[in-house]
Structure formats: structure tokens, C-alpha cells
Design an enzyme around this catalytic site. Sequence first.
Site, PDB file in Angstrom:
ATOM      1  N   SER A 193       0.868  -1.241  -0.029  1.00 51.88           N
ATOM      2  CA  SER A 193       0.128  -0.099  -0.097  1.00 51.88           C
ATOM      3  C   SER A 193       0.866   1.162  -0.008  1.00 51.88           C
ATOM      4  O   SER A 193       1.662   1.487  -0.851  1.00 51.88           O
ATOM      5  CB  SER A 193      -0.913  -0.039   1.197  1.00 51.88           C
ATOM      6  OG  SER A 193      -1.765   0.962   1.274  1.00 51.88           O
ATOM      7  N   HIS A 399      -7.618  -5.368   0.382  1.00 54.89           N
ATOM      8  CA  HIS A 399      -6.505  -4.709   0.836  1.00 54.89           C
ATOM      9  C   HIS A 399      -5.675  -4.971   1.845  1.00 54.89           C
ATOM     10  O   HIS A 399      -4.575  -5.117   1.713  1.00 54.89           O
ATOM     11  CB  HIS A 399      -6.751  -3.158   1.076  1.00 54.89           C
ATOM     12  CG  HIS A 399      -5.787  -2.305   0.870  1.00 54.89           C
ATOM     13  ND1 HIS A 399      -5.132  -1.909  -0.513  1.00 54.89           N
ATOM     14  CD2 HIS A 399      -5.144  -1.666   1.613  1.00 54.89           C
ATOM     15  CE1 HIS A 399      -4.283  -0.942  -0.231  1.00 54.89           C
ATOM     16  NE2 HIS A 399      -3.940  -0.622   1.068  1.00 54.89           N
TER      17      HIS A 399
END
Length: 433
Positions: A193, A399
Site C-alpha cells: 500500500s 487490501h
Amino acid sequence: MWKVVLLALCVYANIPSIEGGSSPNSEYVKLLFGDSGARYSNNIIEDANLDVPGLVKKYGYPIEMHNVTTPDGYILGMHRIRHGRDANNVPDENKPVIFLMHGIVSSSADWVIMGPGAGFAYILAEAGFDVWMGNARGNFYSRTHVRLNPDAILNTNYWKFSWDEIGNIDLPTMIDYVLVKTNRQRLHYVGHSQGTTAFFVMNSLRPVYNDKIISMHALAPVAYMAHNRNTLLLFMAPMANDVEKISSLMGIGELLPNNAIMSWAGQNLCMDESTFQPVCSNILFLIGGWNVEQLNKTMMPVIFGHSPAGSSVRQFVHYGQGIADKGFRRFDHGSRMANRKAYGSRRPPNYDLSKVTAPVFLHYSFNDPLAEVQDVERLFRELGRPVGKFLVPLPAFNHIDYIWAINAKELIYDRVINLVRAVERSGIDNLVL
Ligand SMILES: *[C@@H]1O[C@H](CO)[C@@H](O)[C@H](O)[C@H]1NC(C)=O
Ligand SMILES: *[C@@H]1O[C@H](CO)[C@@H](O)[C@H](O)[C@H]1NC(C)=O
């Protein structure tokens, strides 16, 4: 306080959709991997309260702590696991060096809290790597400065940074330190990320760093956010610059620090028998997308004991700006004058992705609200040297699954290790994918 209210609102707004029961997805995963067995924590409360060095020691792995000071005075804490416990368990100067960089409001804890056999740092150490874990300025392990005070009242100077500084200053400082310590010219880089965003920032602003990277693996790559579906960020994007101004006026520079309240909540509200447990999983799904099957709810007290680990308001504001203007550019200071002072131009310049000439492998998934497929594809097209683009073979993968999924090893880590080994074996130029 507004932060808490905002979060609570969003969390409750999501509640009706919890606990979907068994889905084809869970059957598929069972079929593929069977029962993955007990390779997790042996004591939830203990693991929620230990820090990274404490955890690593507890599970019988060697740990080293290193502090490094950036040119602008931030003292960053790094962690190193030099060798494995069960395999490859002697120090060896020739091990390939791999550097792991966490995402927003996270820390090096991401790579170890799931325990031996599940945390990526342990898996890499067992696989024969010299594992280094970075920590960005402002998080729990990097919350000191030679001069500025992160807790100063009504003075947020310590917190005046976004992931621009993390990429432009923190990463180069940490990477140079690792290379000197290990007596190497180059290393492998894995980011999750924001750990990928900061990498693209570093290599576009300071292209000499491309030569220090053997291969880069982006887990949930985030550069363009035009198609972002994260509720909190979407909510904030149109008023990103106001959020910055207001919070600065209020003397708030830090967002989601690691604190006693969170740890308490984790250990009292998120435990297996708690009626509040769905709220805990909702918070995680709200941030990272829904995937009930891959979240081990029993581990939530440990997750909340270590995350959030702290970040600046600006890190969020900077992402908000990217959502609003659909670009990937440097931080917008909000006024022409301030931008001119910082960049010599009215508008913040784009990060030039063609300057990222280190070999990059992107790992992405269909159910990631923060790294949408279209945005990942655009990034892939614009990078200077994109080598491969790999879809995680599970449609519901989200995610946060890159870090906490029950089957993260089978779904993503094994592939990254195979790629790194292939690069080590035949060199990037002769790599056959
Ligand atoms: C979830 O975590 C607990 C505690 O670490 C562990 O005992 C259990 O095996 C894990 N469940 C799965 C499905 O991996
Ligand atoms: C690193 O810095 C922190 C904070 O200044 C300090 O508490 C810690 O002892 C230092 N660790 C090492 C290994 O120097």
C-alpha cells in the site's frame, strides 16, 4: 473527537452487511489449501501487548533493532530478522537482503503479528533471506525527532509531512543504512500500500535509487487513486485541503496513533466471545474491503494492539488530493505561494513514473477498494520498467488480506518468494515469467 465520530458513523453505516455465512469462496479456499493448521499466535493477549522485538524474540527468532536519523531529524526505528528458526537458521553473509515497508497507519508489526508460518517476515527468514523492516516517520517505532516534539500542544510542526517525505527522505535514509550494514550495493524491496506509493515517490524524485533495487514487489500498489472506493477517503477527498487547515488550526497533526484506548478496545471488545466483535471486523472491512473468509477474527485483539500505529493527517490529505484530481502528484500546499516556494510552480508537479526504472512487479486483486484494477493498470503502463502484473488468484482478496489473510502465504507470499528467487538465479534480464 470528530475523528472518532466520523469513524463510528461509517462503521455503523456498514453493520447490516456483516456475517454473510458460508460462501463459495470459503469452499474454494478449503479445496485449494485444506486446513492450514495452527501456525498462529499461542497467546492472543500477550501478543497484543508485546512490541515487535518482544514478539520476534518470543517466537524464537533473532531480532536486531536499528535507529537511523534522517537529514531532517526524524529518528526511524528499523527491525531486522537475520535468519530463520527452523530452516536457514545460521547467520550467513551471503543471504539476499530484502526490505519490507508497511502501509499507512501501520508499522513493521504488519510483517510479524500473525506469527511464525503466517507473518511474511518469518516466512522470508525461513526461506533464507536477511529481512529488514522499515518504519515511516510518525509511527509507533519512529515517533522521535532530534528537535521537534510529536506531542507539542498546538504546534504541529513535527507532523508536517505526507508520504512525499516518507518516499523522498525516509526510504533513501533507511535503504542506504541497510546497504552499508550488509555491505551490499542493492537489495530487494517489498512494499504494501503506502509502502508502494513511497517507493514510486523515491524512485521518481531520486532516480539514483533505482540502481539500488534488484527487484521491487508492490503488494496492493497505490499511485493513482482515481477509482478509489474507500469510504473514508472518498468522504474526505473533496475537502482534503480544508481537513488539513482545520486540523492544523486545532493543533491536530497526528491521526490514529497507537494508544491505550485502542489496545483496550481490542482486548475487551474484539475478543472471540464479545458481542462487539462484528464492529471490530467492520472497521477492518471498511478500510480494506469485504472478505469475511480470510479474516481470522480470533486474531483481532492482536491486530488492534498493533494497528493503527500512527500517521500524520497529511498522509490522508495527500491521498485525498489524488482522489480529487485523479493524478499522482506532490503534496498540494493549498496556496499558489506555498506551492511556488516548495516546487517553483503554482501547482504541485506530477511524480514522473517513467523515471522509476527499477524492475517492478505489481500484485493486485479484484476486491481492493484502495488499489482498483484500472488504477493499477494505468500505473503499470506508465512505470519505467514494469516487469510483471499478477492478479491474486482469489476474487474476494482485499487490501488488508496482503497482511492478515489466513492464506496470505499460499495466495501471495509464495509467489513473491519464487519471483525473488528467480531474479536471484537468472538475473532480471534473463527472467522467464
Ligand atoms: C486463527 O487464530 C487462532 C489463534 O492464533 C488459531 O489458533 C487458529 O488456528 C486460526 N484460524 C485459522 C482458520 O487459521
Ligand atoms: C532508538 O531510539 C528510541 C527512541 O529515541 C530509543 O528508545 C531506543 O532505545 C533506541 N534504540 C536503539 C537500538 O538505539
